[in-house]
Design a protein around this motif. Structure first.
Motif, PDB file in Angstrom:
ATOM      1  N   GLY A 148       0.764  -1.260  -0.154  1.00 52.38           N
ATOM      2  CA  GLY A 148       0.010   0.060   0.016  1.00 52.38           C
ATOM      3  C   GLY A 148       0.891   1.410  -0.049  1.00 52.38           C
ATOM      4  N   ARG A 149       0.373   2.252   0.545  1.00 52.44           N
ATOM      5  CA  ARG A 149       0.992   3.575   0.616  1.00 52.44           C
ATOM      6  C   ARG A 149       1.120   4.210   2.257  1.00 52.44           C
ATOM      7  N   ILE A 150       2.105   4.968   2.433  1.00 58.12           N
ATOM      8  CA  ILE A 150       2.198   5.767   3.485  1.00 58.12           C
ATOM      9  C   ILE A 150       2.770   7.027   3.300  1.00 58.12           C
ATOM     10  N   SER A 151       2.924   7.822   4.289  1.00 57.12           N
ATOM     11  CA  SER A 151       3.490   9.198   4.097  1.00 57.12           C
ATOM     12  C   SER A 151       4.946   9.089   4.915  1.00 57.12           C
ATOM     13  N   GLY A 158      15.112  11.542  -0.652  1.00 55.63           N
ATOM     14  CA  GLY A 158      15.292  12.062   0.825  1.00 55.63           C
ATOM     15  C   GLY A 158      14.062  13.001   1.061  1.00 55.63           C
ATOM     16  N   ASN A 159      13.138  13.335   0.056  1.00 57.73           N
ATOM     17  CA  ASN A 159      12.219  14.443   0.656  1.00 57.73           C
ATOM     18  C   ASN A 159      10.986  13.686   1.004  1.00 57.73           C
ATOM     19  N   TYR A 160      10.197  14.455   1.780  1.00 58.35           N
ATOM     20  CA  TYR A 160       9.181  14.251   2.499  1.00 58.35           C
ATOM     21  C   TYR A 160       7.642  14.379   1.450  1.00 58.35           C
ATOM     22  N   PHE A 161       7.190  13.181   1.584  1.00 52.72           N
ATOM     23  CA  PHE A 161       5.892  12.816   0.760  1.00 52.72           C
ATOM     24  C   PHE A 161       4.651  12.429   1.471  1.00 52.72           C
ATOM     25  N   ASP A 162       3.563  13.055   1.339  1.00 52.06           N
ATOM     26  CA  ASP A 162       2.133  12.324   1.886  1.00 52.06           C
ATOM     27  C   ASP A 162       2.046  11.129   1.420  1.00 52.06           C
ATOM     28  N   MET A 163       2.469  10.686   0.217  1.00 50.57           N
ATOM     29  CA  MET A 163       2.177   9.366  -0.337  1.00 50.57           C
ATOM     30  C   MET A 163       3.575   8.610  -0.910  1.00 50.57           C
ATOM     31  N   LEU A 164       3.870   7.652  -0.032  1.00 54.55           N
ATOM     32  CA  LEU A 164       5.112   6.919  -0.597  1.00 54.55           C
ATOM     33  C   LEU A 164       4.538   5.280  -1.182  1.00 54.55           C
ATOM     34  N   TYR A 165       5.154   4.785  -1.975  1.00 56.02           N
ATOM     35  CA  TYR A 165       4.983   3.674  -2.532  1.00 56.02           C
ATOM     36  C   TYR A 165       6.233   2.571  -1.955  1.00 56.02           C
ATOM     37  N   TYR A 166       5.820   1.434  -1.663  1.00 53.58           N
ATOM     38  CA  TYR A 166       6.730   0.286  -1.207  1.00 53.58           C
ATOM     39  C   TYR A 166       7.017  -0.561  -2.519  1.00 53.58           C
ATOM     40  N   TRP A 171      10.576   2.293   0.411  1.00 56.03           N
ATOM     41  CA  TRP A 171       9.600   3.319   0.304  1.00 56.03           C
ATOM     42  C   TRP A 171       9.847   4.632  -0.289  1.00 56.03           C
ATOM     43  N   ILE A 172       9.224   4.721  -1.543  1.00 57.98           N
ATOM     44  CA  ILE A 172       9.787   5.463  -2.381  1.00 57.98           C
ATOM     45  C   ILE A 172       8.461   6.500  -3.001  1.00 57.98           C
ATOM     46  N   CYS A 173       8.952   7.741  -3.489  1.00 54.18           N
ATOM     47  CA  CYS A 173       7.952   8.815  -4.058  1.00 54.18           C
ATOM     48  C   CYS A 173       7.657   8.329  -5.373  1.00 54.18           C
TER      49      CYS A 173
END
Length: 183
Positions: A148-151, A158-166, A171-173
């Motif tokens: 699924g997805r997480i923030s 290295g940047n922050y995202f509300d939605m990351l993908y495994y 975990w990447i944007c």
């Protein structure tokens, strides 16, 4: 809706022609209270001269600022960004290239500048979220989900995202995921 460079950039840009001296550039930086000038040739951006460049490449080497041309000590080639690019991309470029400012160019014309300070000002709450996530990461607290997805922070850029993908064990944007899928 993503935040774009044009939403945060400064439209007033310190610029100077490449044939001017470092002395003139320094006076402009002091007058405008900015640590940079964009170096232009025929009104096209060709480089950037920062206060650090002046100190390291001129003053520390005993050169006369009234005799040194900005084109001889500017940083070049210049890294630019489009006003329609996302702020996240501007931040990624700054981190990757270890720079604090990016001239904003549209159709070859200098239309603004975006700085790390501009990005940092967007949301004190966002900074608090980032600090909490960094603290959790430093303490070894990693998300347990592997689907699924997480923030959080992209493990690639290295940047922050509300939605990351495994993806492929990390975990990447979305942008990094697209790049990985192309490879």
């Amino acid at each position: 809706m993503p935040l774009l460079v044009k939403d945060l950039m400064s439209k007033k840009v310190n610029k100077i022609e490449d044939n001017k001296t470092v002395y003139h550039a320094s006076k402009l930086m002091a007058k405008e209270r900015r640590g940079y000038v964009i170096v232009t040739k025929n009104d096209k951006p060709i480089g950037i001269l920062t206060d650090s460049d002046v100190l390291e490449k001129v003053i520390a080497k005993g050169k006369d600022p009234k005799k040194v041309r900005v084109r001889d000590v500017m940083s070049s080639p210049i890294i630019t960004i489009s006003p329609d690019e996302e702020i996240v991309e501007a931040s990624r470029i700054m981190r990757k290239n270890l720079i604090k400012r990016i001239p904003v160019v549209k159709n070859g014309k200098l239309v603004g500048i975006i700085t790390d300070t501009d990005i940092a000002r967007i949301s004190p709450e966002f900074i608090n979220i980032i600090e909490e996530r960094l603290k959790a990461k430093d303490e070894g607290i990693e998300p347990e989900r592997k689907e699924g997805r997480i923030s959080g922070f992209c493990e690639e850029c290295g940047n922050y995202f509300d939605m990351l993908y495994y993806f492929d064990g990390r975990w990447i944007c979305e942008k990094c995921k697209e790049l990985e899928e192309k490879d």
